[in-house]
Design a protein around this motif. Structure first.
Motif, PDB file in Angstrom:
ATOM      1  N   VAL A   1       0.845  -1.186   0.000  1.00 27.33           N
ATOM      2  CA  VAL A   1       0.000   0.000   0.000  1.00 27.33           C
ATOM      3  C   VAL A   1       0.886   1.243   0.000  1.00 27.33           C
ATOM      4  O   VAL A   1       1.693   1.447   0.918  1.00 27.33           O
ATOM      5  N   ALA A   2       0.732   2.080  -1.025  1.00 29.29           N
ATOM      6  CA  ALA A   2       1.522   3.302  -1.142  1.00 29.29           C
ATOM      7  C   ALA A   2       1.092   4.323  -0.094  1.00 29.29           C
ATOM      8  O   ALA A   2      -0.076   4.411   0.268  1.00 29.29           O
ATOM      9  N   VAL A   3       2.050   5.091   0.375  1.00 28.75           N
ATOM     10  CA  VAL A   3       1.787   6.175   1.317  1.00 28.75           C
ATOM     11  C   VAL A   3       1.099   7.315   0.576  1.00 28.75           C
ATOM     12  O   VAL A   3       1.463   7.643  -0.549  1.00 28.75           O
ATOM     13  N   THR A   4       0.091   7.900   1.193  1.00 29.64           N
ATOM     14  CA  THR A   4      -0.542   9.108   0.660  1.00 29.64           C
ATOM     15  C   THR A   4      -0.383  10.221   1.690  1.00 29.64           C
ATOM     16  O   THR A   4      -0.088   9.957   2.857  1.00 29.64           O
ATOM     17  N   THR A   5      -0.595  11.453   1.268  1.00 33.01           N
ATOM     18  CA  THR A   5      -0.393  12.587   2.168  1.00 33.01           C
ATOM     19  C   THR A   5      -1.679  13.082   2.825  1.00 33.01           C
ATOM     20  O   THR A   5      -1.653  14.046   3.567  1.00 33.01           O
ATOM     21  N   ALA A   6      -2.785  12.425   2.577  1.00 35.96           N
ATOM     22  CA  ALA A   6      -4.052  12.815   3.195  1.00 35.96           C
ATOM     23  C   ALA A   6      -4.080  12.392   4.668  1.00 35.96           C
ATOM     24  O   ALA A   6      -3.380  11.464   5.070  1.00 35.96           O
ATOM     25  N   ARG A   7      -4.915  13.065   5.459  1.00 37.99           N
ATOM     26  CA  ARG A   7      -5.155  12.601   6.830  1.00 37.99           C
ATOM     27  C   ARG A   7      -5.807  11.234   6.731  1.00 37.99           C
ATOM     28  O   ARG A   7      -6.745  11.029   5.972  1.00 37.99           O
ATOM     29  N   GLN A   8      -5.290  10.275   7.493  1.00 38.09           N
ATOM     30  CA  GLN A   8      -5.748   8.896   7.364  1.00 38.09           C
ATOM     31  C   GLN A   8      -5.559   8.119   8.648  1.00 38.09           C
ATOM     32  O   GLN A   8      -4.726   8.462   9.474  1.00 38.09           O
ATOM     33  N   ARG A   9      -6.353   7.075   8.773  1.00 38.44           N
ATOM     34  CA  ARG A   9      -6.229   6.114   9.872  1.00 38.44           C
ATOM     35  C   ARG A   9      -5.519   4.892   9.321  1.00 38.44           C
ATOM     36  O   ARG A   9      -5.952   4.310   8.324  1.00 38.44           O
ATOM     37  N   VAL A  10      -4.419   4.511   9.955  1.00 35.08           N
ATOM     38  CA  VAL A  10      -3.701   3.307   9.537  1.00 35.08           C
ATOM     39  C   VAL A  10      -3.646   2.335  10.708  1.00 35.08           C
ATOM     40  O   VAL A  10      -3.539   2.741  11.865  1.00 35.08           O
ATOM     41  N   THR A  11      -3.763   1.065  10.385  1.00 37.31           N
ATOM     42  CA  THR A  11      -3.730   0.004  11.392  1.00 37.31           C
ATOM     43  C   THR A  11      -2.768  -1.069  10.917  1.00 37.31           C
ATOM     44  O   THR A  11      -2.919  -1.594   9.815  1.00 37.31           O
ATOM     45  N   TYR A  12      -1.767  -1.353  11.749  1.00 34.74           N
ATOM     46  CA  TYR A  12      -0.793  -2.410  11.478  1.00 34.74           C
ATOM     47  C   TYR A  12      -1.014  -3.499  12.524  1.00 34.74           C
ATOM     48  O   TYR A  12      -0.896  -3.230  13.721  1.00 34.74           O
ATOM     49  N   GLN A  13      -1.321  -4.712  12.105  1.00 35.23           N
ATOM     50  CA  GLN A  13      -1.492  -5.822  13.045  1.00 35.23           C
ATOM     51  C   GLN A  13      -0.433  -6.881  12.754  1.00 35.23           C
ATOM     52  O   GLN A  13      -0.333  -7.389  11.644  1.00 35.23           O
ATOM     53  N   HIS A  14       0.350  -7.181  13.777  1.00 34.48           N
ATOM     54  CA  HIS A  14       1.391  -8.207  13.679  1.00 34.48           C
ATOM     55  C   HIS A  14       0.965  -9.328  14.613  1.00 34.48           C
ATOM     56  O   HIS A  14       1.005  -9.178  15.830  1.00 34.48           O
TER      57      HIS A  14
END
Length: 171
Positions: free
Chosen positions: A89-102
């Motif tokens: 998933v490419a990084v965008t510059t918009a305000r965003q919610r990201v979730t990383y689950q390991h």
């Protein structure tokens, strides 16, 4: 809260208090602004939730012991546990919610609730040691942009947490 505080002893290396789209944020300068914290956790699943508005995204959160880097390299969202794991998933510059689950052997990633294809990864190790917010643990891969919220859980993804984030930050 709960005694988990992030600090930066060098005034010139502190992120600035700012706003992004009308929401309070910390603005990391992409050069040397990072926060240090102390955190330890036993082996098990981890989920990192963040609300970001990056210019150039690098480290959001990293631990030295048991490496758990979340952020981006090459402008793609990734984690590092024992190797770089690419979400695609490419990084965008918009305000965003990201979730990383390991969790156990998979990296799962969501941006604004939209999932990426899970990627194989190493088992969850205990984490601790030097902990950084806004960069990798060494302070080299520094984010340039806004961090509006950061939540780190020793559990798998919880959609109630994401609903709260959406309610509070509109993403």
């Amino acid at each position: 809260g709960n005694g988990f505080h992030a600090t930066q002893g060098t005034a010139g290396n502190r992120p600035a208090i700012s706003t992004a789209d009308g929401y309070a944020s910390l603005l990391f300068n992409g050069t040397n602004s990072t926060l240090a914290a102390s955190l330890t956790a036993t082996a098990g699943p981890r989920t990192v939730y963040a609300v970001i508005k990056p210019t150039t995204l690098r480290g959001i959160f990293d631990t030295q012991t048991g490496r758990l880097f979340v952020g981006a390299t090459g402008d793609v969202h990734r984690i590092y546990d024992t190797a770089l794991r690419n979400t695609g998933v490419a990084v965008t510059t918009a305000r965003q919610r990201v979730t990383y689950q390991h969790s156990s052997s998979l990296l799962s990633f969501w941006r604004n609730g939209t999932p990426a294809t899970p990627v194989a990864c190493a088992a969850n190790a205990a984490i601790g040691g030097a902990v950084r917010i806004g960069s990798d643990y060494s302070g080299a891969a520094v984010t340039h942009g806004h961090l509006l919220a950061l939540f780190i859980y020793s559990a798998t993804r919880n959609t109630d947490v994401e609903a709260y984030i959406t309610q509070e930050w509109g993403v």
